[in-house]
Write a protein that holds these residues in place. Structure first.
Motif, PDB file in Angstrom:
ATOM      1  N   THR A  43       0.832  -1.198   0.000  1.00 16.78           N
ATOM      2  CA  THR A  43       0.000   0.000   0.000  1.00 16.78           C
ATOM      3  C   THR A  43       0.867   1.248   0.000  1.00 16.78           C
ATOM      4  OG1 THR A  43      -0.123  -0.005   2.428  1.00 16.78           O
ATOM      5  CG2 THR A  43      -1.890  -1.137   1.229  1.00 16.78           C
ATOM      6  N   GLU A  45       2.433   4.814   1.274  1.00 16.75           N
ATOM      7  CA  GLU A  45       2.827   5.354   2.573  1.00 16.75           C
ATOM      8  C   GLU A  45       1.695   6.224   3.105  1.00 16.75           C
ATOM      9  OE1 GLU A  45       6.456   7.497   2.448  1.00 16.75           O
ATOM     10  OE2 GLU A  45       7.595   5.888   1.486  1.00 16.75           O
ATOM     11  N   THR A  46       1.438   6.121   4.394  1.00 16.91           N
ATOM     12  CA  THR A  46       0.343   6.892   4.973  1.00 16.91           C
ATOM     13  C   THR A  46       0.743   8.327   5.297  1.00 16.91           C
ATOM     14  OG1 THR A  46       0.936   6.052   7.169  1.00 16.91           O
ATOM     15  CG2 THR A  46      -0.773   4.858   5.930  1.00 16.91           C
ATOM     16  N   SER A  47       2.035   8.602   5.339  1.00 22.72           N
ATOM     17  CA  SER A  47       2.491   9.961   5.661  1.00 22.72           C
ATOM     18  C   SER A  47       3.572  10.386   4.669  1.00 22.72           C
ATOM     19  CB  SER A  47       3.025  10.023   7.092  1.00 22.72           C
ATOM     20  OG  SER A  47       4.078   9.080   7.279  1.00 22.72           O
ATOM     21  N   ASP A 180      -3.646   2.866  -6.636  1.00 21.68           N
ATOM     22  CA  ASP A 180      -3.685   4.024  -5.747  1.00 21.68           C
ATOM     23  C   ASP A 180      -2.405   4.807  -6.007  1.00 21.68           C
ATOM     24  OD1 ASP A 180      -6.106   3.300  -4.477  1.00 21.68           O
ATOM     25  OD2 ASP A 180      -5.019   1.918  -3.165  1.00 21.68           O
TER      26      ASP A 180
END
Length: 228
Positions: A43, A45-47, A180
Protein backbone atom coordinates in the motif's frame (compact mmCIF):
# COMPACT_ATOMS: atom_id res chain seq x y z
CA UNK A 1 -7.90 -63.90 12.93
CA UNK A 2 -5.57 -64.69 15.79
CA UNK A 3 -5.15 -62.46 18.80
CA UNK A 4 -1.60 -61.65 17.68
CA UNK A 5 -2.77 -60.67 14.18
CA UNK A 6 -5.57 -58.49 15.58
CA UNK A 7 -3.07 -56.84 17.87
CA UNK A 8 -0.77 -56.08 14.94
CA UNK A 9 -3.68 -54.60 12.98
CA UNK A 10 -4.70 -52.44 15.93
CA UNK A 11 -1.11 -51.29 16.42
CA UNK A 12 -0.77 -50.58 12.71
CA UNK A 13 -3.97 -48.53 12.58
CA UNK A 14 -2.97 -46.70 15.72
CA UNK A 15 0.45 -45.87 14.27
CA UNK A 16 -1.15 -44.62 11.05
CA UNK A 17 -3.60 -42.45 13.00
CA UNK A 18 -0.75 -41.08 15.07
CA UNK A 19 1.19 -40.28 11.89
CA UNK A 20 -1.81 -38.46 10.41
CA UNK A 21 -2.20 -36.45 13.62
CA UNK A 22 1.50 -35.59 13.58
CA UNK A 23 1.35 -34.43 9.94
CA UNK A 24 -1.82 -32.39 10.38
CA UNK A 25 -0.77 -31.07 13.76
CA UNK A 26 2.71 -30.24 12.49
CA UNK A 27 1.26 -28.40 9.51
CA UNK A 28 -1.10 -26.45 11.78
CA UNK A 29 1.79 -25.62 14.09
CA UNK A 30 3.95 -24.50 11.14
CA UNK A 31 1.25 -22.30 9.57
CA UNK A 32 -0.22 -20.83 12.74
CA UNK A 33 2.69 -20.71 15.19
CA UNK A 34 6.11 -21.18 13.62
CA UNK A 35 5.83 -19.44 10.25
CA UNK A 36 5.28 -15.70 9.97
CA UNK A 37 1.95 -14.31 8.87
CA UNK A 38 1.74 -13.52 5.16
CA UNK A 39 2.85 -9.93 4.49
CA UNK A 40 0.01 -7.46 4.12
CA UNK A 41 -0.81 -6.19 0.62
CA UNK A 42 1.47 -3.45 -0.65
CA UNK A 43 0.00 0.00 0.00
CA UNK A 44 0.93 3.66 -0.24
CA UNK A 45 2.83 5.35 2.57
CA UNK A 46 0.34 6.89 4.97
CA UNK A 47 2.49 9.96 5.66
CA UNK A 48 4.21 10.67 2.35
CA UNK A 49 5.95 14.07 2.15
CA UNK A 50 4.11 16.66 0.04
CA UNK A 51 5.21 17.48 -3.49
CA UNK A 52 8.33 19.62 -3.21
CA UNK A 53 8.69 23.07 -4.73
CA UNK A 54 5.01 23.37 -5.59
CA UNK A 55 5.61 21.46 -8.84
CA UNK A 56 2.17 20.32 -10.06
CA UNK A 57 3.11 19.54 -13.66
CA UNK A 58 3.50 15.79 -14.00
CA UNK A 59 4.28 15.76 -17.72
CA UNK A 60 7.35 13.79 -18.73
CA UNK A 61 8.90 10.39 -18.21
CA UNK A 62 8.92 8.74 -14.80
CA UNK A 63 11.31 5.89 -14.02
CA UNK A 64 10.92 3.07 -11.51
CA UNK A 65 13.34 3.82 -8.68
CA UNK A 66 14.81 2.16 -5.60
CA UNK A 67 12.25 1.03 -3.05
CA UNK A 68 9.90 -0.54 -5.59
CA UNK A 69 8.54 -4.06 -5.10
CA UNK A 70 6.41 -6.52 -7.05
CA UNK A 71 5.23 -10.08 -6.66
CA UNK A 72 2.30 -12.40 -6.19
CA UNK A 73 -0.20 -13.58 -3.58
CA UNK A 74 -1.89 -17.00 -3.76
CA UNK A 75 -3.85 -19.26 -1.45
CA UNK A 76 -2.87 -22.89 -0.95
CA UNK A 77 -4.11 -25.83 1.05
CA UNK A 78 -1.22 -27.53 2.87
CA UNK A 79 -2.17 -30.88 4.43
CA UNK A 80 -5.75 -29.63 4.83
CA UNK A 81 -4.73 -26.27 6.30
CA UNK A 82 -5.43 -23.00 4.46
CA UNK A 83 -2.34 -20.88 3.91
CA UNK A 84 -1.56 -17.65 2.05
CA UNK A 85 1.73 -17.44 0.16
CA UNK A 86 3.34 -14.13 -0.82
CA UNK A 87 6.40 -13.84 -3.06
CA UNK A 88 8.19 -10.57 -3.74
CA UNK A 89 11.22 -9.02 -5.37
CA UNK A 90 12.73 -5.53 -5.45
CA UNK A 91 14.17 -6.15 -8.93
CA UNK A 92 11.63 -4.01 -10.78
CA UNK A 93 12.37 -1.69 -13.70
CA UNK A 94 10.39 0.40 -16.15
CA UNK A 95 9.07 3.79 -17.17
CA UNK A 96 5.74 5.64 -17.34
CA UNK A 97 5.04 8.63 -19.59
CA UNK A 98 2.62 11.36 -18.51
CA UNK A 99 1.13 13.92 -20.88
CA UNK A 100 -1.89 16.23 -20.59
CA UNK A 101 -2.85 14.85 -17.19
CA UNK A 102 -2.81 11.20 -18.24
CA UNK A 103 -0.43 8.27 -18.06
CA UNK A 104 -0.21 7.60 -21.78
CA UNK A 105 2.50 4.92 -21.96
CA UNK A 106 4.16 2.58 -19.53
CA UNK A 107 5.97 -0.70 -19.17
CA UNK A 108 7.02 -2.39 -15.95
CA UNK A 109 9.37 -5.40 -15.92
CA UNK A 110 9.78 -7.79 -13.00
CA UNK A 111 12.74 -10.16 -12.54
CA UNK A 112 11.03 -13.50 -11.84
CA UNK A 113 14.33 -15.20 -10.91
CA UNK A 114 14.62 -13.22 -7.67
CA UNK A 115 11.07 -13.55 -6.34
CA UNK A 116 11.21 -15.24 -2.93
CA UNK A 117 8.78 -16.43 -0.26
CA UNK A 118 9.43 -17.82 3.22
CA UNK A 119 10.26 -21.24 1.77
CA UNK A 120 13.29 -22.15 -0.31
CA UNK A 121 11.68 -25.39 -1.54
CA UNK A 122 8.59 -23.49 -2.68
CA UNK A 123 10.80 -20.96 -4.46
CA UNK A 124 12.59 -23.79 -6.24
CA UNK A 125 9.26 -25.09 -7.54
CA UNK A 126 8.26 -21.57 -8.57
CA UNK A 127 11.45 -20.95 -10.56
CA UNK A 128 11.54 -24.48 -11.98
CA UNK A 129 8.47 -26.32 -13.27
CA UNK A 130 5.96 -23.56 -12.57
CA UNK A 131 7.49 -20.41 -14.06
CA UNK A 132 10.50 -21.91 -15.86
CA UNK A 133 12.56 -18.80 -15.13
CA UNK A 134 15.65 -20.18 -16.89
CA UNK A 135 13.69 -19.77 -20.11
CA UNK A 136 11.39 -16.89 -19.10
CA UNK A 137 13.31 -14.76 -16.57
CA UNK A 138 11.04 -11.70 -16.66
CA UNK A 139 7.37 -10.73 -16.73
CA UNK A 140 6.06 -7.41 -18.03
CA UNK A 141 3.00 -5.21 -17.73
CA UNK A 142 2.45 -2.81 -20.64
CA UNK A 143 -0.15 -0.07 -20.45
CA UNK A 144 -2.61 -0.26 -23.38
CA UNK A 145 -5.02 2.60 -22.55
CA UNK A 146 -4.41 6.08 -21.11
CA UNK A 147 -5.07 6.46 -17.38
CA UNK A 148 -6.50 9.82 -16.22
CA UNK A 149 -4.63 11.27 -13.25
CA UNK A 150 -7.18 13.89 -12.18
CA UNK A 151 -6.40 15.09 -8.68
CA UNK A 152 -2.82 13.89 -8.61
CA UNK A 153 -1.54 17.40 -9.38
CA UNK A 154 -2.86 18.34 -5.95
CA UNK A 155 -0.91 15.50 -4.36
CA UNK A 156 -3.52 12.73 -4.21
CA UNK A 157 -4.00 10.01 -3.28
CA UNK A 158 -6.27 9.01 -6.14
CA UNK A 159 -7.68 5.63 -7.15
CA UNK A 160 -7.84 4.64 -10.80
CA UNK A 161 -8.10 1.54 -12.99
CA UNK A 162 -5.42 0.73 -15.56
CA UNK A 163 -5.77 -1.69 -18.47
CA UNK A 164 -2.70 -3.36 -19.89
CA UNK A 165 -1.09 -6.49 -21.27
CA UNK A 166 0.53 -8.80 -18.76
CA UNK A 167 3.13 -11.17 -20.22
CA UNK A 168 4.10 -14.24 -18.18
CA UNK A 169 6.11 -17.13 -19.66
CA UNK A 170 5.75 -15.57 -23.12
CA UNK A 171 1.93 -15.62 -22.86
CA UNK A 172 0.19 -12.24 -23.01
CA UNK A 173 -3.27 -11.47 -21.62
CA UNK A 174 -5.11 -8.20 -21.04
CA UNK A 175 -5.81 -7.48 -17.37
CA UNK A 176 -7.12 -4.64 -15.24
CA UNK A 177 -5.17 -3.43 -12.22
CA UNK A 178 -6.50 -1.21 -9.47
CA UNK A 179 -4.11 1.62 -8.65
CA UNK A 180 -3.68 4.02 -5.75
CA UNK A 181 -1.41 6.94 -6.67
CA UNK A 182 0.03 9.85 -4.73
CA UNK A 183 2.80 12.42 -4.88
CA UNK A 184 5.71 11.87 -2.51
CA UNK A 185 8.29 14.62 -2.35
CA UNK A 186 9.90 14.82 -5.79
CA UNK A 187 8.43 11.49 -6.82
CA UNK A 188 5.24 9.52 -7.25
CA UNK A 189 4.11 6.34 -5.51
CA UNK A 190 1.87 3.77 -7.19
CA UNK A 191 0.37 0.78 -5.36
CA UNK A 192 -1.54 -1.70 -7.49
CA UNK A 193 -2.97 -5.18 -7.75
CA UNK A 194 -4.83 -7.32 -10.23
CA UNK A 195 -6.47 -10.74 -10.21
CA UNK A 196 -5.33 -13.41 -12.66
CA UNK A 197 -6.35 -16.94 -13.61
CA UNK A 198 -3.29 -19.16 -13.99
CA UNK A 199 -4.81 -21.10 -16.88
CA UNK A 200 -4.94 -17.88 -18.91
CA UNK A 201 -1.12 -17.91 -18.87
CA UNK A 202 -0.81 -21.67 -19.42
CA UNK A 203 0.46 -22.13 -15.86
CA UNK A 204 -0.56 -25.28 -14.01
CA UNK A 205 -0.95 -24.57 -10.29
CA UNK A 206 0.84 -27.23 -8.21
CA UNK A 207 -1.24 -30.09 -6.86
CA UNK A 208 1.11 -32.49 -5.09
CA UNK A 209 -1.47 -34.16 -2.86
CA UNK A 210 -0.21 -32.68 0.39
CA UNK A 211 -0.27 -29.17 -1.08
CA UNK A 212 -2.73 -27.72 -3.57
CA UNK A 213 -2.55 -24.18 -4.92
CA UNK A 214 -5.72 -22.38 -5.98
CA UNK A 215 -6.24 -21.75 -9.70
CA UNK A 216 -6.10 -17.97 -9.35
CA UNK A 217 -3.99 -15.37 -7.59
CA UNK A 218 -3.07 -11.71 -7.33
CA UNK A 219 -0.19 -9.77 -8.82
CA UNK A 220 0.73 -6.80 -6.67
CA UNK A 221 3.30 -4.02 -6.72
CA UNK A 222 4.42 -0.80 -5.09
CA UNK A 223 6.34 1.53 -7.38
CA UNK A 224 8.41 4.53 -6.45
CA UNK A 225 8.77 6.74 -9.54
CA UNK A 226 11.27 9.50 -10.10
CA UNK A 227 11.27 11.99 -12.95
CA UNK A 228 13.83 11.13 -15.65
Amino acid sequence: MSVLTRRRVVIGVGALAALVLVVIGGTYLYINVISDDAPAPLTLETSAPPASGGDTDLSGTWTVAEGSEAGYRVDEVLNGQDNTVVGRTSDVTGQITVADGEATEGEITVDMTTITTDSGSRDGQFRGPIMQTDQFPTSTFTLTSPVPLDGLDAGGPISVTATGDLTVRDVTQSIEVQLDVQRSGDGVQVAGSGEIQFADFEVDPPNLGFVRVEDHGTVEFLLTLSRS
